[in-house]
Structure formats: structure tokens, C-alpha cells
Design a protein around this motif. Structure first.
Motif: not given
Length: 460
Positions: A292-294, A304-308, A310-317, A457-460
Motif C-alpha cells: 500500500r505504501l508503494d 515519495r520523500p517520506y517513503a523510506p 515510513l517503510r522503516s515502521a513496517f520493517e521494525a514490525l 517517517a521521523a519516528s524511531d
């Protein structure tokens, strides 16, 4: 009246053909029509039931029709969604029914008659309530009720004219009948979940009083649900905006709403099965979020600039799932936001509209999911309210979000903030959906979800 609703069904030859040109113009203009932007090229009948005889002073036809539309512009027509229509017919409409006009029929069995959306008319509303009260059966239509709840006759119906994805009729100040417009076969959560909660004596959701079904080709369709009407109740969205405009604190209400949400979740977990989501299930969940993000980044360049990030939220899960972390999933509301909540004059919060996201397939809407999905929807709703103010009030949103989570924990739901990775993933997924929706339908509102996108997108 009872005689009218126990008549046998009449399959009216040529009825739909005579209505076809009028419905092609009228149906796409309705708020609840799902196929906007694509032409209606025709209809096929699913069922036609005569509730009041044609040709008299007032005729009433219950129709289930499938609208034919191309899947995309320029593609061939395709049998699409099935819609529930209540068509009234008279020689001429009185002025009070002018907003209900569908058109004047020129051929077929209703030639010379004027047809209209019957829900605007009190008499057809009476017919539906009497059918529910007497548990009538009319052709494929079946009207059922909770025999422990009284339904008085003679309650005056009025159509709720606020924009909705379905249609609602209020009877006196006693009941509200929600008629589903887009119909699919199977168990509809808008009836299933409130019935389950009623069995658990959960006071946070009005218990269904009666319901309307259609039995067709060995399948059952839920057509409508009658529930108690909460007189004087305030819609959560309107209440939040009102308090925000006055500069009033909404934290107390947000906390109470969190408690109400936790009570509903707890009752649903008692009433219906829960499951454990392991690595395989979480992998599928994360894959859907990434897809859905893509797709959203492709459709909305601003994202688009925030996609990486945002993707990190899903990668963390996905990382937690790979380490063996599991989560419990259960039945949830599925589309929770401030507009799905009512506060009674006594200050009690109620949750309504358990249909889930109507655009999703029914099977998906009935799947067990983590309760955090509902919580993420409500947190996003606080953000929407805060950013609809001029100037925006992000501190107000932060206060409400914290109070809601605290209230949820107080009622035994566990503090959702302690499951930060899952919460961030669901809130990110919701914000991405909002970006696509606003870009397509309300570009002026795009800054609201984009403010959340920047934060997430900026959350850790």
C-alpha cells in the motif's frame, strides 16, 4: 398496514427496464454510490419485491439491483456492486417529496407514474417498521426481531439527511433503522458484532432490536438493522470540533472514550474467538502495508520523500516478528473514528457502525485483527480534528491521544503506547491511506495526513 407487508412477492416483468434510464442518472449522484467516476451502463435484477401494490395512490417496490460499470474508464461493462433501493411510485409527487425525485416513467408497467426514493416518505417507513414488528416474510425478504424488546406501532419516521455511506430512518425518538445500500451476501459485522455484544451485556453498543434480511439462492443478505435511538446524543466528531472551537479541553472526553473502546474490545474477545498472529501471519500483514505504501507513493508524488522513513515502521514490525514476537488478534470495530462514537446526554459514550471499511471485502472485514488497529484509527481522528482548526492545534491532539490511551489502559485494555512498534505501523498505514484519499477527493485536506506522515517517517 400489516396486510400490505404480508403480500406475496411479484416479479414485475419489465420493471427494471422501465426504470433503467432514470436510475442511470440518479444512482451515481447518491452519496452512498460506490462507483463514482465510471458510467453506469445498465442493471441486472437480483430481486424485486412489491411491498405496496403498484398503480394505487402509492406503490412501493423493494429492489436489489446490480449496477453494470466498466472496471476502468474505457473498459467493457462489468456486473458490479449490488444496491438496495426502495422505490416509491405515485401519480405526482407532493412538494415535500421533491428532494426524493428519481424521475417520470415513460414506458413499462409504471408508465405515467413518478418514481422517487421512498425513504423520504413516512408511509413506506411505516411499512418497514410494521414488517419488523410483526416478523413478516415477503417473498425473499425476512424481517426478524428480538422478541424481548418492544416495538410500538405508530412511531413517526423521518429520514436522516446528513451525508452517510448508507441510509438511516429515525422512528419518533425511539429507534433508528440503518438500511445498507451496497449489499453483499454473508454475515455482516454491522449485525453480527452488536448481537454478540448484546449477549455479553455490553452497554457501550446499542443492542439490535430487529433486522431485515433477504434469502436468495441459498445465500443470506443483511439489508438493515433497527437499534435504539440515543435521543440527544452528540456525534463525537462534531462534539470535538465544538469544544476545540471554544478552546475547551477535550482530554476528559478522550479518556472516557478510551475506556469505552477497551470495554467493547474486552467484550468482543469474550464473545468471539481470538487467534495468535505468528511470524507467517505478520509477514503477510507487513507485506500488505508495504504494498500500500508503494502504490501510494506512485500515486501521490508528495509522499515519495517520506517513503523510506515510513517503510522503516513496517520493517521494525517485521523484525519483531522474525525474532518470535506474537500478537493476539480478535474481532474489532474495523473503522473506528470520532464520527463512529456517540455521547449520550448523561455523558456515556457508545460505539456504532460496526460495518468496517465498506470498500474492503466482507471476509476481510470479519477477520480477527489486533485491537491496535482500532486505536490507531481513533488517534488519527484526533489529529484530523486538531488540524481542521484555524490555526491547527497539535497540542490539543497530543493531549487527546495521551488521554485516550490512558483511558484504554484504565479499563483493562493495556496501554497501547507500550506496544509502540505495532501502533506506529498501524498508524502509518492509516495515514498513508488518508494521503491517497485526500489527494483524490479533497486536495485541500492533504496537509492533515501529511503532517502525520512527517512525524511518523521521523519516528524511531
Amino acid at each position: 398496514m400489516s396486510e400490505a407487508v404480508t403480500r406475496s412477492v411479484t416479479t414485475e416483468s419489465g420493471l427494471l427496464a422501465s426504470l433503467d434510464p432514470l436510475l442511470r442518472e440518479w444512482l451515481p449522484r447518491q452519496r452512498w454510490f460506490a462507483g463514482k467516476g465510471r458510467p453506469v451502463t445498465g442493471f441486472s435484477p437480483v430481486a424485486a419485491t412489491e411491498l405496496l401494490p403498484a398503480g394505487g395512490k402509492l406503490g412501493l417496490h423493494h429492489l436489489l439491483v446490480r449496477a453494470h460499470q466498466p472496471l476502468t474508464l474505457g473498459a467493457p461493462p462489468h456486473p458490479g456492486d449490488c444496491y438496495q433501493l426502495l422505490i416509491g411510485e405515485r401519480e405526482a409527487l407532493p412538494p415535500r417529496l421533491a428532494p426524493a425525485l428519481i424521475g417520470h416513467v415513460t414506458e413499462g408497467p409504471l408508465a405515467g407514474r413518478t418514481v422517487y426514493d421512498a425513504l423520504y416518505d413516512p408511509r413506506p417507513g411505516d411499512v418497514l417498521l410494521e414488517a419488523l414488528r410483526t416478523r413478516a416474510r415477503v417473498g425473499p425478504l425476512r424481517f426478524e426481531r428480538d422478541v424481548h424488546q418492544e416495538i410500538r406501532s405508530g412511531l413517526v419516521p423521518r429520514l436522516v439527511t446528513a451525508e452517510q455511506s448508507n441510509s438511516s430512518v429515525v422512528y419518533g425518538d425511539t429507534f433508528i433503522l440503518k438500511l445498507l445500500r451496497r449489499i453483499v451476501p454473508g454475515v455482516n459485522p454491522d449485525l453480527e458484532l452488536p448481537l454478540a455484544l448484546a449477549r455479553e451485556d455490553c452497554p457501550r453498543v446499542p443492542a439490535p432490536t430487529a433486522w431485515m434480511l433477504a434469502d436468495l439462492a441459498d445465500q443470506t443478505y443483511v439489508l438493515g438493522v433497527l437499534q435504539p435511538f440515543i435521543q440527544g446524543a452528540a456525534d463525537g466528531w462534531e462534539l470535538a470540533l465544538r469544544e476545540l472551537a471554544k478552546g475547551e479541553d477535550f482530554g476528559g472526553e478522550a479518556r472516557a472514550l478510551g475506556r469505552a473502546t477497551a470495554e467493547v474490545h474486552t467484550a468482543l474477545a469474550r464473545a468471539l474467538p481470538t487467534v495468535t498472529l505468528g511470524h507467517a501471519q505478520l509477514e503477510l500483514l507487513v507485506d500488505g502495508m508495504v504494498e500500500r505504501l508503494d502504490a501510494a507513493a506512485q500515486a501521490v508524488p508528495t509522499l515519495r520523500p517520506y517513503a523510506p522513513g515510513l517503510r522503516s515502521a513496517f520493517e521494525a514490525l517485521a523484525g519483531l516478528a522474525a525474532e518470535g514476537r506474537t500478537w493476539t488478534a480478535q474481532r474489532i470495530h474495523g473503522d473506528l473514528h470520532l464520527g463512529q462514537c456517540l455521547r449520550s446526554p448523561a455523558g456515556q459514550w457508545r460505539l456504532i457502525d460496526f460495518e468496517g471499511e465498506p470498500s474492503k471485502p466482507l471476509a476481510e472485514r470479519r477477520m480477527p485483527q489486533p485491537t491496535v488497529r482500532d486505536i490507531a484509527g481513533m488517534l488519527r481522528s484526533f489529529d484530523y480534528a486538531a488540524h481542521s482548526a484555524d490555526p491547527p492545534a497539535p497540542d490539543w491532539a497530543r493531549t487527546c491521544r495521551a488521554a485516550y490511551c490512558a483511558g484504554y489502559a484504565e479499563a483493562g485494555g493495556g496501554d497501547p503506547r507500550t506496544d509502540a512498534v505495532l501502533l506506529r505501523a498501524y498508524e502509518t498505514d492509516k495515514a498513508i491511506y488518508e494521503v491517497v484519499y485526500e489527494a483524490r477527493h479533497r486536495p485541500d485536506w492533504l496537509p492533515v495526513p501529511m503532517s502525520a506522515v512527517r512525524r511518523l517517517a521521523a519516528s524511531d
